[in-house]
Design an enzyme around this catalytic site. Structure first.
Site, short mmCIF file in Angstrom:
data_model
loop_
_atom_site.label_atom_id
_atom_site.label_comp_id
_atom_site.label_asym_id
_atom_site.label_seq_id
_atom_site.Cartn_x
_atom_site.Cartn_y
_atom_site.Cartn_z
N SER A 1 0.84 -1.21 0.00
CA SER A 1 0.00 0.00 0.00
C SER A 1 0.87 1.25 0.00
O SER A 1 1.60 1.53 0.96
CB SER A 1 -0.92 0.02 1.21
OG SER A 1 -1.45 1.32 1.34
N HIS B 1 -1.10 -1.40 -4.27
CA HIS B 1 -2.39 -1.04 -3.67
C HIS B 1 -2.47 0.48 -3.55
O HIS B 1 -1.63 1.11 -2.89
CB HIS B 1 -2.49 -1.71 -2.30
CG HIS B 1 -3.83 -1.58 -1.64
ND1 HIS B 1 -4.90 -2.37 -1.98
CD2 HIS B 1 -4.26 -0.76 -0.67
CE1 HIS B 1 -5.94 -2.04 -1.23
NE2 HIS B 1 -5.58 -1.05 -0.43
N ASP C 1 -4.71 3.57 -2.35
CA ASP C 1 -5.81 3.93 -1.46
C ASP C 1 -6.30 5.33 -1.78
O ASP C 1 -5.60 6.31 -1.51
CB ASP C 1 -5.33 3.90 0.00
CG ASP C 1 -5.11 2.49 0.49
OD1 ASP C 1 -6.07 1.70 0.49
OD2 ASP C 1 -3.95 2.17 0.86
N MET D 1 -8.92 8.22 -0.90
CA MET D 1 -9.79 8.64 0.20
C MET D 1 -10.38 10.01 -0.11
O MET D 1 -9.66 10.91 -0.55
CB MET D 1 -8.98 8.74 1.50
CG MET D 1 -8.30 7.42 1.87
SD MET D 1 -7.40 7.62 3.39
CE MET D 1 -6.72 5.98 3.59
N HIS E 1 -8.18 0.92 -4.43
CA HIS E 1 -9.15 0.76 -3.33
C HIS E 1 -9.82 2.12 -3.11
O HIS E 1 -9.20 3.04 -2.59
CB HIS E 1 -8.38 0.30 -2.08
CG HIS E 1 -9.20 0.18 -0.84
ND1 HIS E 1 -8.64 0.02 0.41
CD2 HIS E 1 -10.55 0.15 -0.66
CE1 HIS E 1 -9.60 -0.07 1.31
NE2 HIS E 1 -10.77 0.01 0.69
N MET F 1 -12.01 4.41 -1.23
CA MET F 1 -12.71 4.74 0.02
C MET F 1 -13.43 6.06 -0.24
O MET F 1 -13.07 7.12 0.28
CB MET F 1 -11.72 4.82 1.18
CG MET F 1 -11.29 3.44 1.64
SD MET F 1 -9.79 3.46 2.61
CE MET F 1 -8.58 3.43 1.30
N MET G 1 -11.58 -5.47 5.15
CA MET G 1 -10.82 -4.51 5.96
C MET G 1 -10.60 -5.14 7.33
O MET G 1 -11.54 -5.62 7.95
CB MET G 1 -11.60 -3.21 6.14
CG MET G 1 -11.68 -2.28 4.94
SD MET G 1 -10.11 -1.73 4.24
CE MET G 1 -9.18 -1.15 5.65
N ASP H 1 -6.72 -6.25 4.19
CA ASP H 1 -6.13 -4.91 4.20
C ASP H 1 -6.24 -4.27 5.58
O ASP H 1 -7.36 -4.04 6.06
CB ASP H 1 -6.87 -4.06 3.15
CG ASP H 1 -6.30 -2.65 3.01
OD1 ASP H 1 -5.24 -2.37 3.60
OD2 ASP H 1 -6.93 -1.84 2.30
C1 DX5 Z 1 -6.47 1.91 5.30
C2 DX5 Z 1 -6.02 1.53 3.93
C3 DX5 Z 1 -4.91 0.54 3.93
C4 DX5 Z 1 -3.66 1.02 4.62
C5 DX5 Z 1 -2.96 -0.18 5.16
O1 DX5 Z 1 -7.64 2.61 5.26
O2 DX5 Z 1 -7.09 0.94 3.18
O3 DX5 Z 1 -4.62 0.04 2.63
O4 DX5 Z 1 -2.80 1.73 3.78
O5 DX5 Z 1 -1.88 0.23 5.89
P1 DX5 Z 1 -1.23 -0.65 7.05
O6 DX5 Z 1 -0.73 -1.91 6.39
O7 DX5 Z 1 -0.17 0.22 7.60
O8 DX5 Z 1 -2.34 -0.97 8.04
ZN ZN Z 2 -6.53 -0.13 1.22
#
Ligand code: DX5
Ligand code: ZN
Length: 223
Positions: free
Chosen positions: A8, A33, A35, A37, A66, A68, A137, A175
């Site tokens: 990630s 990955h 993310d 947001m 991903h 969010m 998650m 994740d």
């Molecule tokens: C959290 C993200 C994850 C995050 C994971 O909301 O979806 O992908 O980056 O990070 P670690 O492995 O540090 O928990």
């Molecule tokens: Zn993620």
């Protein structure tokens, strides 16, 4: 079953993204990955299509996006154009999940459904055959570096049984809070796509990736 590592990028050094991506790719990771947001579905902001498009030119990893994001279908075309390979949406953030999964698959990309820790697996009942990957998650989404929620191991196990009973090949991505210390338990519970952010980018990203890949390859070979 194929075992896949998806580092990630959220935990990477933003000032040296290209080098960080290069290091995990060279060390054997198959996915990246990403993310996204929106400050609405989750409290934080991260990055969007322009950053992904820029990285696309520098990496041949599978881009595992991903979202969010509340009602992500509005932005689907932007992520397709930016170079996503897999688009995962949150069941909790989508009013018409069936329609959204169809829309992702119509673009030719793989469609994923993400579930927060507290969301029951029953939301998957009717749409599992439309789903290439379920992302469980194992922390509450929004931030990297949080501890793994222990009851999630049972949830992974239950999902793997459900997929097997229905004769499907759906990937299970896990994740949140996955590290070199707990990844074996996560694999044994039935996950086959492993996300790790701080477990990879805190410290030497290449060496950490190589250590994860060693565990994943042993799992694939049946140990
Ligand atoms: C959290 C993200 C994850 C995050 C994971 O909301 O979806 O992908 O980056 O990070 P670690 O492995 O540090 O928990
Ligand atoms: Zn993620």
């Amino acid at each position: 079953m194929q075992y896949i590592l998806s580092p990630s990028l959220l935990a990477a050094d933003i000032g040296h993204l290209a080098e960080e991506v290069g290091a995990v790719e060279k060390a054997g990771a198959q996915y990246l990955h990403l993310d996204v947001m929106d400050g609405h579905f989750v409290p934080s902001f991260s990055f969007g299509p322009p950053a992904i498009a820029s990285l696309r030119g520098q990496s041949s990893l599978v881009f595992d996006v991903h979202l969010m994001v509340q009602e992500p279908r509005r932005y689907l075309e932007d992520f397709v154009k930016a170079g996503a390979d897999i688009i995962t949406v949150h069941a909790e953030a989508v009013t018409h999940l069936d329609r959204t999964l169809y829309a992702i698959r119509e673009t030719g990309l793989k469609a994923g459904v993400a579930l927060n820790p507290a969301t029951p697996l029953s939301v998957l009942d009717w749409i599992l055959p439309l789903t290439d990957m379920v992302l469980l998650m194992t922390v509450n989404p929004g931030f990297g570096g949080q501890p793994y929620i222990p009851y999630c191991n049972d949830k992974i196990r239950a999902l793997r049984s459900l997929i097997r009973e229905r004769g499907l090949q759906t990937d299970i991505e896990v994740d949140g809070g996955v590290t070199l210390q707990n990844v074996q338990d996560v694999l044994d519970a039935g996950a086959n796509v492993i996300v790790s952010g701080s477990g990879i980018f805190r410290g030497d990203a290449g060496a950490n990736t190589a250590a994860f890949m060693d565990i994943l390859r042993k799992q694939e070979a049946g140990r």
